[in-house]
Design an enzyme around this catalytic site. Structure first.
Site, mmCIF file in Angstrom:
data_model
loop_
_atom_site.group_PDB
_atom_site.id
_atom_site.type_symbol
_atom_site.label_atom_id
_atom_site.label_comp_id
_atom_site.label_asym_id
_atom_site.label_seq_id
_atom_site.Cartn_x
_atom_site.Cartn_y
_atom_site.Cartn_z
ATOM 1 N N GLU A 47 67.290 69.043 84.857
ATOM 2 C CA GLU A 47 68.137 69.500 85.960
ATOM 3 C C GLU A 47 69.606 69.211 85.633
ATOM 4 O O GLU A 47 70.498 69.925 86.073
ATOM 5 C CB GLU A 47 67.723 68.814 87.267
ATOM 6 C CG GLU A 47 68.079 69.629 88.490
ATOM 7 C CD GLU A 47 67.501 69.062 89.791
ATOM 8 O OE1 GLU A 47 67.776 67.895 90.108
ATOM 9 O OE2 GLU A 47 66.790 69.790 90.496
ATOM 10 N N HIS A 51 44.945 62.648 71.255
ATOM 11 C CA HIS A 51 43.666 63.352 71.272
ATOM 12 C C HIS A 51 43.796 64.667 72.019
ATOM 13 O O HIS A 51 42.800 65.250 72.439
ATOM 14 C CB HIS A 51 42.602 62.458 71.896
ATOM 15 C CG HIS A 51 42.502 61.157 71.169
ATOM 16 N ND1 HIS A 51 41.711 60.983 70.062
ATOM 17 C CD2 HIS A 51 43.169 59.985 71.338
ATOM 18 C CE1 HIS A 51 41.857 59.746 69.606
ATOM 19 N NE2 HIS A 51 42.750 59.124 70.360
ATOM 20 N N LYS A 55 65.951 78.414 96.019
ATOM 21 C CA LYS A 55 65.745 78.094 97.434
ATOM 22 C C LYS A 55 66.105 79.284 98.312
ATOM 23 O O LYS A 55 65.414 79.602 99.273
ATOM 24 C CB LYS A 55 66.631 76.914 97.845
ATOM 25 C CG LYS A 55 66.096 75.571 97.432
ATOM 26 C CD LYS A 55 66.991 74.495 98.032
ATOM 27 C CE LYS A 55 66.749 73.164 97.389
ATOM 28 N NZ LYS A 55 67.757 72.168 97.729
HETATM 29 O O1 LIG Z 1 66.647 64.646 98.654
HETATM 30 P P1 LIG Z 1 66.763 66.088 98.976
HETATM 31 O O2 LIG Z 1 68.090 66.462 99.520
HETATM 32 O O3 LIG Z 1 65.630 66.522 99.886
HETATM 33 O O4 LIG Z 1 66.597 66.877 97.639
HETATM 34 C C1 LIG Z 1 65.455 66.811 96.876
HETATM 35 C C2 LIG Z 1 65.619 67.572 95.567
HETATM 36 O O5 LIG Z 1 65.751 68.936 95.843
HETATM 37 C C3 LIG Z 1 66.745 69.727 95.297
HETATM 38 O O6 LIG Z 1 66.324 71.016 95.274
HETATM 39 C C4 LIG Z 1 67.422 69.295 94.036
HETATM 40 O O7 LIG Z 1 67.347 70.223 93.021
HETATM 41 C C5 LIG Z 1 66.980 67.956 93.545
HETATM 42 O O8 LIG Z 1 67.979 67.442 92.717
HETATM 43 C C6 LIG Z 1 66.725 67.022 94.695
HETATM 44 O O9 LIG Z 1 66.347 65.767 94.190
#
Ligand SMILES: O=P(O)(O)OC[C@H]1O[C@H](O)[C@H](O)[C@@H](O)[C@@H]1O
Length: 536
Positions: free
Chosen positions: A334, A363, A465
């Site tokens: 990431e 293995h 997202k």
């Molecule tokens: O802790 P949060 O704000 O829920 O984020 C949780 C995760 O989701 C995101 O999509 C990021 O890519 C991550 O870097 C992060 O750790």
């Protein structure tokens, strides 16, 4: 000034040359009892010379970052995970005090829960923890638990790190009645990630169905004033802990995200932080030859031509570290997997990480590493101290076999011209885990500087997202349309809605009809265009 260093080039066939390289390149920290050996990477003295000026730049950038520069320019954020283990480094007193106070609060809360001073709403001692978080909010805690928990120590941990209904059902099924004595910790830095939100709702409903009182056993770990924080405050949850704006999810293990699980299994959080701080000291040294994170970043760089052409295969020879490769996947991929560099050029950078543990993987896939496509380098991690209650039987010490298997694979890879580096730890405990994590964090930071990318944002995740949100929105529209009971093909639905794609609609309907949601399909499932969907 670069101190010129001479050592022979890598040789697959000359053991004496390799011994010389081993001696010349070995890094060792006496107090931590940690060695780093990059002699079996194909890095040579001229690479050191060539990379020297780039490292001078990288060291300066890391120094600025630690002093509070806006190292994550796209998000206009400071990058402060190094302050978490040495609060005195933080740029202002308020932040220093805040970090120190949080550590105290976590420690006290953890020990009060473990010792039964803080009880579940039914008056009984807490027995379990349901940890609800994803990405950095899930992987760091998972690593802490798997790496540090000993039998019968602290609370039993369970994880919701996904919205897979089957996964959640299994976890809740395993918990059964123990849910009433389970501390439910919802962790989300942003406080708005859908996965932990859905997980929290499921846990809450199940608990309330059992007659439990949610607010008496719910804990939030999030940024001040996030959606999650507001909910926790409004409903007076048992406890909330801060996540800081300047700590990214993938480097949050030394914040409440990693410290709270450690405290809940009765593990020494101060030792963990101290190990990270010690490694920070060692990796702050602005000299390529004597800085282990720089040595590692240089070896990665040379192995992959600075373009990530070789994957990193992580092979810890210790079961406790089995999830370390998953943890590193997020930390490394990431951070380094970026389309653009900081000047806006398309670079498609990255460094792929995979692995589980040795000797188990010998293995499974090590055959390809030795004989197949040469697109990787291995990272061996070993712990020297064996475990006393596993004795030698018939003079066979399991630890000797583990060491033998590691050395054997390392030698076999070298003979085949394959690259590897090795990290050896005299023993494994919270302090060494802290050090190990800090070593990789700094290596990733330095590597990010070498290839000139922003290692602290994740624009690709954001676009995924958004696309997922668009699909859920499309589904609502499809369902609203089909509410009239008329049957339609994916093409017809698409025409009416004018959004998404026929294929996306087909995927949505295939999922809906597989469940008892009242939808039916007529036609041939192998010929998507033949299908007509309706609400039955
Ligand atoms: O802790 P949060 O704000 O829920 O984020 C949780 C995760 O989701 C995101 O999509 C990021 O890519 C991550 O870097 C992060 O750790």
């Amino acid at each position: 000034m670069h101190q010129l260093m001479s050592f022979p080039d890598f040789s697959a066939s000359d053991a004496h040359v390799q011994w010389q390289r081993f001696n010349n390149l070995l890094w060792y920290h006496n107090d931590l009892g940690i060695w780093l050996d990059i002699s079996r990477m194909h890095i040579n003295a001229e690479d050191f010379e060539r990379l020297g000026p780039r490292f001078d730049q990288a060291f300066k950038a890391m120094q600025a970052l630690e002093q509070g520069s806006i190292a994550n320019a796209d998000e206009q954020r400071m990058v402060g995970h190094y302050w978490l283990r040495q609060p005195q480094l933080a740029p202002d007193q308020e932040v220093r005090d805040h970090i120190a106070k949080e550590i105290d609060l976590i420690e006290t809360f953890g020990s009060n829960v473990v010792n039964g001073l803080i009880k579940a709403p039914n008056g009984k001692q807490f027995t379990d923890v349901l940890w609800i978080g994803i990405g950095g909010s899930g992987l760091g805690p998972l690593l802490m638990i798997r790496a540090l928990q000993n039998a019968e120590q602290g609370l039993r941990f369970h994880f919701f790190d996904n919205v897979d209904p089957d996964g959640m059902s299994r976890v809740l099924g395993n918990l059964g009645d123990a849910l009433s004595t389970t501390l439910v910790v919802t962790v989300s830095k942003s406080g708005a990630t859908p996965e932990p939100h859905l997980g929290m709702e499921q846990a809450r409903q199940r608990l309330e169905e059992m007659g439990g009182r949610w607010s008496g056993q719910a804990v939030a770990v999030t940024m001040l004033n996030s959606q999650l924080d507001q909910l926790a405050q409004k409903e007076s949850w048992l406890k909330r802990f801060d996540m800081f704006d300047w700590v990214g999810g993938r480097t949050s293990i030394t914040s409440a995200v990693g410290l709270l699980p450690a405290a809940l299994i009765g593990c020494n959080t101060r030792d963990f932080l101290a190990g990270a701080a010690q490694m920070d000291e060692a990796t702050r040294v602005p000299d390529l030859h004597s800085n282990p994170a720089a040595l590692m970043a240089a070896a990665w760089f040379v192995a992959g031509d600075g373009l990530g052409r070789r994957d990193m295969v992580v092979l810890p020879y210790r079961d406790r570290l089995e999830v370390f490769s998953r943890y590193l996947q997020q930390l490394v991929m990431e951070s380094l997997g970026k389309r653009l560099d900081r000047d806006g050029n398309v670079v498609h950078q990255g460094l792929a990480v995979y692995g589980n543990k040795g000797s188990t993987d010998q293995h499974a896939y090590v055959q390809q590493l030795r004989d197949g496509v040469d697109n990787f380098f291995a990272t061996f991690i070993e712990v020297l101290e064996d475990i006393e209650n596993i004795p030698a039987i018939n003079n066979e010490h399991p630890g000797d076999f583990l060491d033998g298997f590691l050395q054997g694979t390392r030698a076999a890879l070298s003979q085949g011209g394959r690259q590897s580096l090795s990290i050896s730890m005299r023993r494994f405990d919270p302090r060494r885990l802290g050090a190990l994590v800090a070593l990789f964090e700094r290596a990733v930071g330095l590597y990010g500087e070498l290839v000139n990318i922003n290692a602290y944002h994740q624009p690709g995740v954001e676009s995924g997202k958004k696309a997922a949100a668009a699909i859920l929105n499309l589904q609502s529209r499809v369902e609203a349309l089909l509410a009239d009971g008329v049957d339609r093909s994916a093409g017809e639905i698409h025409q009416v809605i004018g959004e998404g794609s026929e294929e996306a609609i087909f995927w949505i309907m295939r999922h809906l009809t597989a469940n008892k949601r009242g939808y039916v399909a007529e036609g041939d499932w192998g010929i998507p265009t033949s299908l007509r969907f309706s609400k039955g």
